[in-house]
Motif scaffolding. Structure first.
Motif, PDB file in Angstrom:
ATOM      1  N   ILE A 234       0.834  -1.204   0.000  1.00 58.18           N
ATOM      2  CA  ILE A 234       0.000   0.000   0.000  1.00 58.18           C
ATOM      3  C   ILE A 234       0.865   1.249   0.000  1.00 58.18           C
ATOM      4  CG2 ILE A 234      -1.604   1.354   1.432  1.00 58.18           C
ATOM      5  CD1 ILE A 234      -2.921  -1.406   2.158  1.00 58.18           C
ATOM      6  N   ALA A 235       1.923   1.264   0.800  1.00 55.95           N
ATOM      7  CA  ALA A 235       2.826   2.420   0.852  1.00 55.95           C
ATOM      8  C   ALA A 235       3.456   2.679  -0.511  1.00 55.95           C
ATOM      9  CB  ALA A 235       3.908   2.200   1.916  1.00 55.95           C
ATOM     10  N   VAL A 236       3.906   1.640  -1.175  1.00 53.53           N
ATOM     11  CA  VAL A 236       4.520   1.770  -2.499  1.00 53.53           C
ATOM     12  C   VAL A 236       3.498   2.268  -3.515  1.00 53.53           C
ATOM     13  CG1 VAL A 236       5.534   0.460  -4.411  1.00 53.53           C
ATOM     14  CG2 VAL A 236       6.337   0.069  -2.082  1.00 53.53           C
ATOM     15  N   ASP A 237       2.299   1.705  -3.482  1.00 55.66           N
ATOM     16  CA  ASP A 237       1.259   2.053  -4.452  1.00 55.66           C
ATOM     17  C   ASP A 237       0.744   3.477  -4.273  1.00 55.66           C
ATOM     18  OD1 ASP A 237      -0.578   0.908  -6.599  1.00 55.66           O
ATOM     19  OD2 ASP A 237      -2.043   1.697  -5.165  1.00 55.66           O
ATOM     20  N   SER A 238       0.832   4.006  -3.062  1.00 60.17           N
ATOM     21  CA  SER A 238       0.244   5.320  -2.772  1.00 60.17           C
ATOM     22  C   SER A 238       1.207   6.480  -2.984  1.00 60.17           C
ATOM     23  CB  SER A 238      -0.285   5.352  -1.340  1.00 60.17           C
ATOM     24  OG  SER A 238       0.792   5.293  -0.421  1.00 60.17           O
ATOM     25  N   THR A 239       2.402   6.226  -3.474  1.00 60.41           N
ATOM     26  CA  THR A 239       3.410   7.296  -3.586  1.00 60.41           C
ATOM     27  C   THR A 239       2.987   8.439  -4.504  1.00 60.41           C
ATOM     28  OG1 THR A 239       4.582   6.040  -5.285  1.00 60.41           O
ATOM     29  CG2 THR A 239       5.394   5.837  -3.030  1.00 60.41           C
ATOM     30  N   GLY A 240       2.171   8.209  -5.503  1.00 61.90           N
ATOM     31  CA  GLY A 240       1.750   9.268  -6.406  1.00 61.90           C
ATOM     32  C   GLY A 240       0.573  10.084  -5.901  1.00 61.90           C
ATOM     33  N   PHE A 241       0.064   9.768  -4.723  1.00 68.26           N
ATOM     34  CA  PHE A 241      -1.104  10.450  -4.182  1.00 68.26           C
ATOM     35  C   PHE A 241      -0.710  11.279  -2.964  1.00 68.26           C
ATOM     36  CE2 PHE A 241      -2.617   6.722  -6.397  1.00 68.26           C
ATOM     37  CZ  PHE A 241      -3.672   7.218  -7.143  1.00 68.26           C
ATOM     38  N   SER A 242      -1.278  12.473  -2.857  1.00 63.63           N
ATOM     39  CA  SER A 242      -0.934  13.330  -1.723  1.00 63.63           C
ATOM     40  C   SER A 242      -1.670  12.935  -0.449  1.00 63.63           C
ATOM     41  CB  SER A 242      -1.216  14.796  -2.057  1.00 63.63           C
ATOM     42  OG  SER A 242      -2.581  14.958  -2.384  1.00 63.63           O
ATOM     43  N   ARG A 243      -2.825  12.300  -0.591  1.00 66.44           N
ATOM     44  CA  ARG A 243      -3.615  11.911   0.578  1.00 66.44           C
ATOM     45  C   ARG A 243      -4.045  10.451   0.464  1.00 66.44           C
ATOM     46  NH1 ARG A 243      -5.840  16.199  -1.651  1.00 66.44           N
ATOM     47  NH2 ARG A 243      -5.520  18.233  -0.760  1.00 66.44           N
ATOM     48  N   LEU A 244      -3.848   9.719   1.547  1.00 73.47           N
ATOM     49  CA  LEU A 244      -4.253   8.315   1.612  1.00 73.47           C
ATOM     50  C   LEU A 244      -5.161   8.136   2.816  1.00 73.47           C
ATOM     51  CD1 LEU A 244      -3.988   5.295   0.764  1.00 73.47           C
ATOM     52  CD2 LEU A 244      -1.961   5.191   2.240  1.00 73.47           C
ATOM     53  N   VAL A 245      -6.268   7.420   2.637  1.00 73.01           N
ATOM     54  CA  VAL A 245      -7.212   7.122   3.709  1.00 73.01           C
ATOM     55  C   VAL A 245      -7.509   5.630   3.677  1.00 73.01           C
ATOM     56  CG1 VAL A 245      -9.592   7.460   4.500  1.00 73.01           C
ATOM     57  CG2 VAL A 245      -8.296   9.406   3.632  1.00 73.01           C
ATOM     58  N   LEU A 246      -7.528   4.996   4.841  1.00 72.08           N
ATOM     59  CA  LEU A 246      -7.927   3.597   4.952  1.00 72.08           C
ATOM     60  C   LEU A 246      -9.286   3.538   5.641  1.00 72.08           C
ATOM     61  CD1 LEU A 246      -4.602   1.929   6.170  1.00 72.08           C
ATOM     62  CD2 LEU A 246      -5.415   2.234   3.839  1.00 72.08           C
ATOM     63  N   ILE A 247     -10.187   2.737   5.111  1.00 67.61           N
ATOM     64  CA  ILE A 247     -11.503   2.576   5.728  1.00 67.61           C
ATOM     65  C   ILE A 247     -11.724   1.100   6.008  1.00 67.61           C
ATOM     66  CG2 ILE A 247     -13.994   2.849   5.445  1.00 67.61           C
ATOM     67  CD1 ILE A 247     -13.417   5.318   3.741  1.00 67.61           C
ATOM     68  N   GLY A 248     -11.801   0.765   7.292  1.00 66.09           N
ATOM     69  CA  GLY A 248     -12.013  -0.613   7.707  1.00 66.09           C
ATOM     70  C   GLY A 248     -13.472  -0.999   7.593  1.00 66.09           C
TER      71      GLY A 248
ATOM     72  N   SER B  32      -9.642   1.619  -3.846  1.00 66.12           N
ATOM     73  CA  SER B  32      -9.084   0.279  -4.021  1.00 66.12           C
ATOM     74  C   SER B  32      -9.450  -0.555  -2.802  1.00 66.12           C
ATOM     75  CB  SER B  32      -7.558   0.335  -4.176  1.00 66.12           C
ATOM     76  OG  SER B  32      -7.207   0.954  -5.382  1.00 66.12           O
ATOM     77  N   HIS B  33      -9.172  -1.845  -2.884  1.00 68.16           N
ATOM     78  CA  HIS B  33      -9.548  -2.760  -1.814  1.00 68.16           C
ATOM     79  C   HIS B  33      -8.354  -3.592  -1.376  1.00 68.16           C
ATOM     80  CE1 HIS B  33     -13.613  -1.606  -2.752  1.00 68.16           C
ATOM     81  NE2 HIS B  33     -13.329  -1.835  -4.023  1.00 68.16           N
ATOM     82  N   ALA B  34      -8.216  -3.719  -0.053  1.00 70.37           N
ATOM     83  CA  ALA B  34      -7.175  -4.555   0.540  1.00 70.37           C
ATOM     84  C   ALA B  34      -7.850  -5.601   1.423  1.00 70.37           C
ATOM     85  CB  ALA B  34      -6.214  -3.715   1.377  1.00 70.37           C
ATOM     86  N   VAL B  35      -7.405  -6.835   1.308  1.00 67.41           N
ATOM     87  CA  VAL B  35      -7.958  -7.911   2.132  1.00 67.41           C
ATOM     88  C   VAL B  35      -6.832  -8.793   2.649  1.00 67.41           C
ATOM     89  CG1 VAL B  35     -10.199  -7.971   0.970  1.00 67.41           C
ATOM     90  CG2 VAL B  35      -8.368  -9.442   0.155  1.00 67.41           C
ATOM     91  N   LEU B  36      -7.056  -9.353   3.808  1.00 73.79           N
ATOM     92  CA  LEU B  36      -6.084 -10.289   4.358  1.00 73.79           C
ATOM     93  C   LEU B  36      -6.133 -11.606   3.578  1.00 73.79           C
ATOM     94  CD1 LEU B  36      -4.024 -10.567   6.681  1.00 73.79           C
ATOM     95  CD2 LEU B  36      -5.846 -11.653   8.001  1.00 73.79           C
ATOM     96  N   VAL B  37      -7.358 -12.106   3.298  1.00 74.00           N
ATOM     97  CA  VAL B  37      -7.523 -13.374   2.587  1.00 74.00           C
ATOM     98  C   VAL B  37      -8.460 -13.152   1.395  1.00 74.00           C
ATOM     99  CG1 VAL B  37      -8.229 -15.786   2.754  1.00 74.00           C
ATOM    100  CG2 VAL B  37      -7.280 -14.640   4.766  1.00 74.00           C
ATOM    101  N   ASP B  38      -7.956 -13.425   0.209  1.00 76.40           N
ATOM    102  CA  ASP B  38      -8.737 -13.270  -1.017  1.00 76.40           C
ATOM    103  C   ASP B  38      -9.192 -14.641  -1.496  1.00 76.40           C
ATOM    104  OD1 ASP B  38      -9.804 -12.777  -3.502  1.00 76.40           O
ATOM    105  OD2 ASP B  38      -8.085 -11.646  -4.255  1.00 76.40           O
TER     106      ASP B  38
END
Length: 172
Positions: free
Chosen positions: A24-38, A121-127
């Motif tokens: 996520i850190a690598v992917d977000s480098t081009g964006f000025s703001r990052l938000v995670l929503i659980g 985008s979506h992040a999951v522990l188990v896909d």
């Protein structure tokens, strides 16, 4: 129900979360703001853990919000997103398991209706999604091929008091 496999113990789960956070850190480098929503309690706990790791890597605050999804008579609906976020943020939802993509779809719609975003985008522990799934996870801790009747159970310390991922088979 019988235990089919212990997929992750606490140590492996921690390594998987660190790997997700790094991606996520690598992917977000081009964006000025990052938000995670659980999504739900477990998604929120995972989002907070990922946020702390990403913040340490990129050196800026990563706010965490929360959204709940309910299933009433087979129809999913999402609550309002909790948290205060900058507009035009890159939003990544965090959930424990992805199966059909229905939850991710409903959550994406609720987020898009709540505030302006640059990307969701979506992040999951188990896909566990199939090729025909509605939505794909951009970030997945592990990809798992399970039977439709199998249950993937994720336990997180903040919610369940233990960290582990198990797969159960349901015998009819």
């Amino acid at each position: 129900m019988r235990l089919k496999a212990n997929l992750m113990d606490a140590a492996k789960m921690r390594r998987t979360v660190i790997h997700l956070a790094h991606d996520i850190a690598v992917d977000s480098t081009g964006f000025s703001r990052l938000v995670l929503i659980g999504i739900g309690g477990r998604g929120e706990a995972l989002a907070k853990e990922i946020s702390a790791i990403v913040q340490a890597e990129i050196g800026k605050k990563v706010p965490v919000g929360h959204i709940d999804v309910s299933d009433e008579s087979g129809s999913l609906s999402a609550t309002e997103v909790s948290g205060c976020f900058p507009s035009d943020a890159y939003v990544i939802t965090v959930n424990d398991v992805l199966r059909s993509g229905r939850t991710a779809y409903v959550v994406s719609e609720a987020i898009a209706n709540s505030f302006a975003t640059q990307r969701i985008s979506h992040a999951v522990l188990v896909d566990c999604s199939k090729d025909s799934s509605l939505i794909k996870a951009r970030f997945a801790g592990t990809k798992l091929d399970v039977d439709d009747s199998d249950i993937v159970s994720v336990s997180v310390k903040d919610v369940d008091g233990v960290r582990r991922v198990d797969v159960y088979s349901v015998d009819y």
